[in-house]
Design a protein around this motif. Sequence first.
Motif, PDB file in Angstrom:
ATOM      1  N   GLU A  36      41.571  50.620  46.822  1.00  0.00           N
ATOM      2  CA  GLU A  36      40.243  50.722  46.389  1.00  0.00           C
ATOM      3  C   GLU A  36      39.943  49.529  45.486  1.00  0.00           C
ATOM      4  O   GLU A  36      39.098  48.636  45.310  1.00  0.00           O
ATOM      5  CB  GLU A  36      39.751  51.833  45.994  1.00  0.00           C
ATOM      6  CG  GLU A  36      39.601  52.939  47.082  1.00  0.00           C
ATOM      7  CD  GLU A  36      38.917  54.088  46.560  1.00  0.00           C
ATOM      8  OE1 GLU A  36      37.847  54.143  45.956  1.00  0.00           O
ATOM      9  OE2 GLU A  36      39.397  55.315  47.334  1.00  0.00           O
ATOM     10  N   ALA A  37      41.066  49.417  44.371  1.00  0.00           N
ATOM     11  CA  ALA A  37      40.665  48.541  43.367  1.00  0.00           C
ATOM     12  C   ALA A  37      40.906  46.944  44.015  1.00  0.00           C
ATOM     13  O   ALA A  37      39.992  45.977  43.635  1.00  0.00           O
ATOM     14  CB  ALA A  37      41.765  48.522  42.277  1.00  0.00           C
TER      15      ALA A  37
ATOM     16  N   TYR B  37      40.247  46.360  46.972  1.00  0.00           N
ATOM     17  CA  TYR B  37      38.872  46.103  47.796  1.00  0.00           C
ATOM     18  C   TYR B  37      37.853  45.743  46.842  1.00  0.00           C
ATOM     19  O   TYR B  37      37.218  44.965  47.212  1.00  0.00           O
ATOM     20  CB  TYR B  37      38.491  47.436  48.630  1.00  0.00           C
ATOM     21  CG  TYR B  37      37.316  47.257  49.407  1.00  0.00           C
ATOM     22  CD1 TYR B  37      37.499  46.485  50.526  1.00  0.00           C
ATOM     23  CD2 TYR B  37      36.019  47.556  48.890  1.00  0.00           C
ATOM     24  CE1 TYR B  37      36.130  46.165  51.458  1.00  0.00           C
ATOM     25  CE2 TYR B  37      34.898  47.085  49.723  1.00  0.00           C
ATOM     26  CZ  TYR B  37      35.114  46.691  50.880  1.00  0.00           C
ATOM     27  OH  TYR B  37      34.001  46.382  51.532  1.00  0.00           O
ATOM     28  N   ALA B  38      37.789  46.461  45.680  1.00  0.00           N
ATOM     29  CA  ALA B  38      36.678  45.943  44.726  1.00  0.00           C
ATOM     30  C   ALA B  38      36.954  44.480  44.316  1.00  0.00           C
ATOM     31  O   ALA B  38      35.888  43.609  44.251  1.00  0.00           O
ATOM     32  CB  ALA B  38      36.792  46.855  43.630  1.00  0.00           C
ATOM     33  N   ARG B  39      38.072  44.045  44.074  1.00  0.00           N
ATOM     34  CA  ARG B  39      38.324  42.593  43.653  1.00  0.00           C
ATOM     35  C   ARG B  39      37.755  41.777  44.998  1.00  0.00           C
ATOM     36  O   ARG B  39      37.004  40.511  44.562  1.00  0.00           O
ATOM     37  CB  ARG B  39      39.642  42.374  43.570  1.00  0.00           C
ATOM     38  CG  ARG B  39      40.215  43.144  42.075  1.00  0.00           C
ATOM     39  CD  ARG B  39      41.482  42.477  41.382  1.00  0.00           C
ATOM     40  NE  ARG B  39      42.592  42.725  42.704  1.00  0.00           N
ATOM     41  CZ  ARG B  39      43.174  43.816  42.719  1.00  0.00           C
ATOM     42  NH1 ARG B  39      42.553  45.008  41.534  1.00  0.00           N
ATOM     43  NH2 ARG B  39      44.257  44.114  43.232  1.00  0.00           N
TER      44      ARG B  39
ATOM     45  N   HIS C  75      33.898  41.664  45.467  1.00  0.00           N
ATOM     46  CA  HIS C  75      33.267  40.777  44.278  1.00  0.00           C
ATOM     47  C   HIS C  75      33.471  39.232  44.643  1.00  0.00           C
ATOM     48  O   HIS C  75      32.637  38.570  44.158  1.00  0.00           O
ATOM     49  CB  HIS C  75      33.563  41.340  42.829  1.00  0.00           C
ATOM     50  CG  HIS C  75      33.034  42.371  42.512  1.00  0.00           C
ATOM     51  ND1 HIS C  75      31.596  42.754  42.514  1.00  0.00           N
ATOM     52  CD2 HIS C  75      33.429  43.820  42.571  1.00  0.00           C
ATOM     53  CE1 HIS C  75      31.436  43.769  42.209  1.00  0.00           C
ATOM     54  NE2 HIS C  75      32.120  44.834  42.217  1.00  0.00           N
TER      55      HIS C  75
ATOM     56  N   PRO D   8      29.738  47.798  49.857  1.00  0.00           N
ATOM     57  CA  PRO D   8      30.607  47.852  48.691  1.00  0.00           C
ATOM     58  C   PRO D   8      31.807  48.984  48.776  1.00  0.00           C
ATOM     59  O   PRO D   8      32.465  49.031  47.770  1.00  0.00           O
ATOM     60  CB  PRO D   8      29.465  48.312  47.532  1.00  0.00           C
ATOM     61  CG  PRO D   8      28.185  48.973  48.480  1.00  0.00           C
ATOM     62  CD  PRO D   8      28.215  48.270  49.642  1.00  0.00           C
TER      63      PRO D   8
END
Length: 103
Positions: free
Chosen positions: A50-51, A53-55, A58, A69
């Motif tokens: 998930e980290a 994916y967040a990068r 964004h 998101p």
Amino acid sequence: RVARLASALTEVCRAAGLAASFPTVGTLMGMYLGDGDVPVDFAEAKTTDEAAYARFFHAMLAEGVAMAPGAYEAIFVGAAHDDAVIDQIIEAASVAARVAADG
């Protein structure tokens, strides 16, 4: 279109050193960040990074591509996604994959 996009995204992620797979069903595509086989159930899907994916999310926004998101959302490929749009997504993803892989 979805097959072309999934294949290209797999390639740009692999080139960036980001373990990712993009399973497709009809015009829907998923994104799984992690090593190994594509998940077949929610328990396996929860192992997505998930980290990362967040990068990726964004970085895609910074490149002008809006994605859901959440790491567990489907990606819908529709009639408006012509070759030019898919090319833009692939170009943005090549940048985003490097960002996501770098942590």
